[in-house]
Design a protein around this motif. Structure first.
Motif, PDB file in Angstrom:
ATOM      1  N   LEU A 220      45.127  18.326  24.562  1.00 15.04           N
ATOM      2  CA  LEU A 220      45.682  17.450  25.590  1.00 15.04           C
ATOM      3  C   LEU A 220      47.154  17.163  25.330  1.00 15.04           C
ATOM      4  O   LEU A 220      47.523  16.634  24.274  1.00 15.04           O
ATOM      5  CB  LEU A 220      44.888  16.141  25.620  1.00 15.04           C
ATOM      6  N   HIS A 221      48.005  17.543  26.295  1.00 15.06           N
ATOM      7  CA  HIS A 221      49.456  17.335  26.242  1.00 15.06           C
ATOM      8  C   HIS A 221      50.126  18.061  25.068  1.00 15.06           C
ATOM      9  O   HIS A 221      51.270  17.778  24.735  1.00 15.06           O
ATOM     10  CB  HIS A 221      49.803  15.841  26.180  1.00 15.06           C
ATOM     11  N   ARG A 222      49.425  18.973  24.442  1.00 10.66           N
ATOM     12  CA  ARG A 222      50.006  19.775  23.364  1.00 10.66           C
ATOM     13  C   ARG A 222      49.720  21.238  23.689  1.00 10.66           C
ATOM     14  O   ARG A 222      48.672  21.774  23.344  1.00 10.66           O
ATOM     15  CB  ARG A 222      49.400  19.387  22.017  1.00 10.66           C
ATOM     16  N   HIS A 223      50.665  21.882  24.351  1.00 10.38           N
ATOM     17  CA  HIS A 223      50.422  23.211  24.900  1.00 10.38           C
ATOM     18  C   HIS A 223      51.064  24.342  24.098  1.00 10.38           C
ATOM     19  O   HIS A 223      50.869  25.510  24.422  1.00 10.38           O
ATOM     20  CB  HIS A 223      50.908  23.263  26.351  1.00 10.38           C
ATOM     21  N   GLU A 245      44.602  16.075  32.494  1.00 13.99           N
ATOM     22  CA  GLU A 245      45.926  16.547  32.886  1.00 13.99           C
ATOM     23  C   GLU A 245      45.927  17.017  34.337  1.00 13.99           C
ATOM     24  O   GLU A 245      44.875  17.205  34.952  1.00 13.99           O
ATOM     25  CB  GLU A 245      46.372  17.718  31.993  1.00 13.99           C
TER      26      GLU A 245
END
Length: 313
Positions: A220-223, A245
């Motif tokens: 999550l939010h770390r791509h 997301e």
């Protein structure tokens, strides 16, 4: 000085008293729920005087617990898989075949249920990911890079080749639609593709299609995938729309293609999905039209679809 100190001690004492009172109130409420819950589980003739009195005294609590039980029962029924008998199934297949043949613009929406034959778990089935997590069980991981397109994937690809299916909108990240040979421009992968990483520093966005899962480091939010673009050395990222997301990439999400396909559709065929997620995207269901003007909807799923009530509004 002393007056100020006394005031500070007094306010701290008041706060402690309030916190203690709140804790006592919550414990009292929990005890009432336990007592009323035990009473409701018994037949009326077997209830003690204390339990009967509790039900009379706490009618609101009893009603709330009854409503919770109804909701749990409804949810359990929705999770049950239902298989039609042979005659009913044949009749439904005939109806669907006629609809597919007569459709001018058929769009297919797919979910995790079409990939279970490739040993990829679904989400809300009896052995699904969410079902197992809700029961407190761990979910085993598998190497999805070895998964092969199923008969369903290949049939969809053939129907597109024969110009009977115009577009496929998928919630799946497993990449099996692409492996089946379905053209990229005929596919919207709304939650991304676990075998594609991109460089957003390049213009246009540069894609890298891999033979391995690129999401081993993402969440999550770390791509960031930890790899770099061979063209500009920019950081590569996954294309996955993680839970919580909102997807922003043009490809492989292809929201534009999905919205345009839905707008032109006269028939929508949903395969292997409860549609709990897809129902949130009003543009996919032509909700701006009167009910009678919306595309005909056919759902092939072992569980009750969660979209029907929503679409009747």
């Amino acid at each position: 000085m002393e007056e100020g100190a006394d005031t500070g001690v007094s306010s701290r004492a008041e706060r402690k008293a309030l916190v203690k009172a709140k804790m006592l109130r919550r414990e009292s409420e929990r005890e009432i729920f336990r007592l009323v819950g035990r009473a409701l589980k018994k037949p009326e003739a077997e209830r003690s005087e204390e339990e009967a009195a509790a039900l009379l005294l706490h009618k609101d609590t009893a009603e709330e617990l009854c409503q919770r039980q109804v909701r749990r029962s409804v949810l359990k029924r929705k999770q049950e898989e239902v298989i039609d008998d042979a005659d009913e199934l044949k009749n439904k297949i005939r109806q669907l075949a006629v609809a597919v043949k007569q459709a001018n613009h058929l769009v297919v929406y797919t979910g995790a249920g079409i990939s279970t034959a490739a040993s990829i778990p679904d989400y809300r089935g009896p052995n699904g990911v969410w079902t197992q997590l809700q029961k407190g069980r761990t979910v085993s991981s598998s190497d999805l890079s070895k998964a092969e397109p199923t008969l369903t994937h290949m049939c969809i690809r053939m129907l597109h080749k024969e110009k009977m299916v115009k577009h496929v909108v998928s919630q799946n990240c497993d990449g099996l639609h692409l492996r089946s040979g379905l053209p990229r421009n005929a596919l919207s992968e709304l939650h991304g593709n676990m075998f594609i990483e991109v460089c957003t520093a390049c213009s246009p966005v540069r894609e890298y299609v891999r033979l391995f899962d690129v999401t081993e480091r993402t969440s999550l939010h770390r791509h960031g995938t930890g790899r770099r673009c061979s063209h500009c050395c920019g950081d590569l990222r996954d294309t996955i729309v993680h839970f919580g997301e909102r997807g922003t990439l043009e490809q492989p999400l292809n929201w534009k293609g999905a919205a345009e396909a839905a707008e032109m559709a006269d028939v929508i065929l949903c395969l292997g999905s409860s549609l709990k997620v897809l129902k949130k995207y009003a543009c996919l269901w032509c909700m701006n039209r009167p009910v009678s003007k919306r595309p005909k909807l056919y759902i092939v799923n072992l569980q009750v679809s969660l979209v029907l009530t929503f679409l009747r509004k």
